[in-house]
Design an enzyme around this catalytic site. Structure first.
Site, PDB file in Angstrom:
ATOM      1  N   ASP A 441       0.858  -1.180   0.000  1.00  0.00           N
ATOM      2  CA  ASP A 441       0.000   0.000   0.000  1.00  0.00           C
ATOM      3  C   ASP A 441       0.899   1.237   0.000  1.00  0.00           C
ATOM      4  O   ASP A 441       1.628   1.481   0.979  1.00  0.00           O
ATOM      5  CB  ASP A 441      -0.896  -0.044   1.241  1.00  0.00           C
ATOM      6  CG  ASP A 441      -1.926   1.078   1.278  1.00  0.00           C
ATOM      7  OD1 ASP A 441      -1.741   2.085   0.576  1.00  0.00           O
ATOM      8  OD2 ASP A 441      -2.920   0.940   2.026  1.00  0.00           O
ATOM      9  N   HIS A 442       0.840   2.004  -1.083  1.00  0.00           N
ATOM     10  CA  HIS A 442       1.746   3.157  -1.211  1.00  0.00           C
ATOM     11  C   HIS A 442       1.427   4.253  -0.205  1.00  0.00           C
ATOM     12  O   HIS A 442       2.213   5.201  -0.038  1.00  0.00           O
ATOM     13  CB  HIS A 442       1.664   3.723  -2.636  1.00  0.00           C
ATOM     14  CG  HIS A 442       2.973   4.201  -3.154  1.00  0.00           C
ATOM     15  ND1 HIS A 442       3.885   4.876  -2.381  1.00  0.00           N
ATOM     16  CD2 HIS A 442       3.540   4.111  -4.388  1.00  0.00           C
ATOM     17  CE1 HIS A 442       4.943   5.185  -3.115  1.00  0.00           C
ATOM     18  NE2 HIS A 442       4.764   4.725  -4.337  1.00  0.00           N
ATOM     19  N   ARG A 443       0.305   4.141   0.499  1.00  0.00           N
ATOM     20  CA  ARG A 443      -0.009   5.147   1.507  1.00  0.00           C
ATOM     21  C   ARG A 443       0.822   4.962   2.772  1.00  0.00           C
ATOM     22  O   ARG A 443       1.055   5.935   3.512  1.00  0.00           O
ATOM     23  CB  ARG A 443      -1.500   5.081   1.877  1.00  0.00           C
ATOM     24  CG  ARG A 443      -2.449   5.407   0.745  1.00  0.00           C
ATOM     25  CD  ARG A 443      -3.896   5.154   1.152  1.00  0.00           C
ATOM     26  NE  ARG A 443      -4.140   3.741   1.478  1.00  0.00           N
ATOM     27  CZ  ARG A 443      -5.321   3.256   1.892  1.00  0.00           C
ATOM     28  NH1 ARG A 443      -6.351   4.080   2.037  1.00  0.00           N
ATOM     29  NH2 ARG A 443      -5.456   1.976   2.153  1.00  0.00           N
ATOM     30  N   CYS A 445       3.980   3.630   2.944  1.00  0.00           N
ATOM     31  CA  CYS A 445       5.415   3.811   2.749  1.00  0.00           C
ATOM     32  C   CYS A 445       5.703   4.108   1.281  1.00  0.00           C
ATOM     33  O   CYS A 445       4.821   4.020   0.427  1.00  0.00           O
ATOM     34  CB  CYS A 445       6.197   2.573   3.194  1.00  0.00           C
ATOM     35  SG  CYS A 445       5.932   1.124   2.127  1.00  0.00           S
TER      36      CYS A 445
END
Length: 471
Positions: A441-443, A445
């Site tokens: 999940d790019h949110r 890291c």
């Protein structure tokens, strides 16, 4: 709990985890049978597991409410029990005594409140068996605007409800198999078996799971299976043939909803790397040679490596609380293990996996995955994961871009381990190579953290001594 003319009506209890309905798979009893307190009376399939439901009353069965394949909402009648001669009414005091004593078979949440009136539906039969003679015009249900026939209203509960679906309308002497379990139908399809050729060993000739599994073992190889299928030209669909419509219910609906939500909410990214797993395989062989009574699987070693990586990069052991606009990193690692079962993909969870030794991880993984495939894990064991390990190499594939198990933030995928040319110390060699993929999940890291985690995992796979140095 309700009382009708001195008989006790056992309602479908709350099976936990917010489940509001269950599908009847197989009745364990029939009308007229005598049952004891806490005797299992029916096998039901929820969205998360297949469970046996014990009845808290003793007496004689006078009605079964619902046929195999029917979905019953929580709080609706399941079975009616009448007291035997000389018994206390319906064993009411017996049930209350068991409940106060903490009987192990009283289901979680029973009596805590039930769902509202649920819609009652029947699943269509998917068995390719000879159809019974068509009903007379007077018995035909009215046609709906879509051109399909409306379902016949179910009969009132009573002794006739004990007859399994398909028994009454089965022609005398017909060869059509009696199949009442959707799991049996699915197993037969997966193994390419024609149910019409199987002989049922269940009551009344019911084809059971064991019958399908026994027939499947006789088709040992793909070549044998192909040889059993005669060469026939491909023909067009028969006139009047209809499309097969499979309701999206039960565990398939849960999987669909969860994966759809994951794709809607999580901005996921997948990165991957090829690694030389020769050293990991050699390490496993050395461990098992030293401890033959407690063998360690490759999956257990990969789980240990993941735990090492998550200790170094805890950002990936997290979830995003969208309502609170915050990222939550749990204190422990609740490791999910993706497992393919007859009911679909499930993710059993090993809670606080970081506290387990490698040998304990191996033992717990073996027990957990076996129970998951058997459908005996309680619903609570299938939720609450914080990171998932997915070994899709067992399907013979190299790579994948899996969907994150919402609400987790990351998933490590492992492909098959195969011989490949590899440059080792400047020389070309044949090594055991696999592909690792990390979907995150790019949110929670950025690429630096995700890449650092995947590189740490890859380095430990190639040089297991690094894992020992970091444990």
């Amino acid at each position: 709990m309700t009382t009708v003319d001195g008989a006790q009506v056992f309602l479908l209890p709350d099976l936990g985890e917010g489940l509001s309905e269950a599908e009847i798979v197989e009745w364990r009893v029939a009308v007229g049978d005598v049952v004891t307190v806490d005797q299992s009376v029916v096998e039901v399939e929820t969205a998360k597991a297949v469970v046996d439901v014990p009845c808290p009353y003793a007496g004689r069965v006078v009605a079964l409410h619902g046929a195999a394949g029917e979905v019953r909402p929580v709080g609706q009648p399941l079975i009616t029990i009448a007291p035997l001669a000389g018994d206390e009414p319906a064993g009411h005091a017996t049930y209350r005594e068991e409940e106060r004593a903490g009987s192990g078979n009283v289901l979680i949440g029973y009596g805590t409140g039930h769902g509202g009136q649920g819609r009652r539906r029947r699943r269509p039969r998917l068995v390719a068996a000879p159809e019974p003679a068509p009903p007379t015009p007077a018995a035909m249900p009215p046609a709906t605007p879509s051109g399909t026939r409306a379902a016949t209203p179910p009969a009132a509960p009573g002794p006739a409800a004990a007859t399994p679906a398909g028994v009454a309308d089965r022609p005398h002497g017909a060869a059509a198999p009696l199949v009442i379990s959707p799991i049996v139908r699915r197993l037969a399809r997966e193994h390419g078996l024609d149910l019409a050729t199987l002989r049922g060993t269940g009551p009344g000739g019911v084809v059971r799971r064991a019958d399908v599994e026994a027939a499947a073992t006789q088709v040992a190889t793909p070549a044998a299976r192909l040889a059993a299928v005669p060469d026939e030209p491909v023909t067009a669909a028969a006139p009047g043939a209809q499309d097969l419509v499979i309701p999206l219910t039960g565990i398939r609906k849960v999987i669909a909803d969860k994966l759809s939500r994951s794709r809607r909410e999580i901005p996921e990214v997948t990165i991957w790397v090829d690694v030389d797993a020769t050293g990991l395989l050699e390490t496993r062989a050395a461990i098992n040679a030293a401890t033959p009574d407690a063998p360690v699987s490759i999956l257990a070693l990969l789980a240990r490596i993941c735990l090492s990586g998550l200790r170094r990069y805890p950002q990936l052991n997290a979830r995003v609380d969208t309502e609170g606009q915050r990222i939550v990193q749990p204190a422990g690692v609740h490791l999910g293990i993706a497992a393919q079962t007859d009911r679909g993909l499930v993710v059993p969870v090993l809670r606080d996996a970081q506290r387990l030794t490698t040998a304990e991880l191996a033992a717990e993984l073996a027990v957990t995955t076996t129970a998951a495939r058997a459908g005996t894990l309680p619903p609570a064991r299938l939720t609450g994961g914080t990171f998932t390990l997915n070994n899709y190499g067992v399907f013979g594939v190299d790579g994948s871009t899996p969907i994150i198990n919402h609400p987790e933030a990351a998933l490590l995928g492992v492909g098959r381990i195969v011989d490949k040319p590899w440059v080792l110390d400047g020389q070309l060699a044949v090594r055991k190579v696999t592909q690792l993929s990390l979907t995150f999940d790019h949110r929670v890291c950025d690429g630096g953290v995700a890449g650092g985690f995947l590189r740490h995992v890859a380095d430990c796979v190639e040089r297991p001594a690094l894992l020992i140095a970091n444990v």
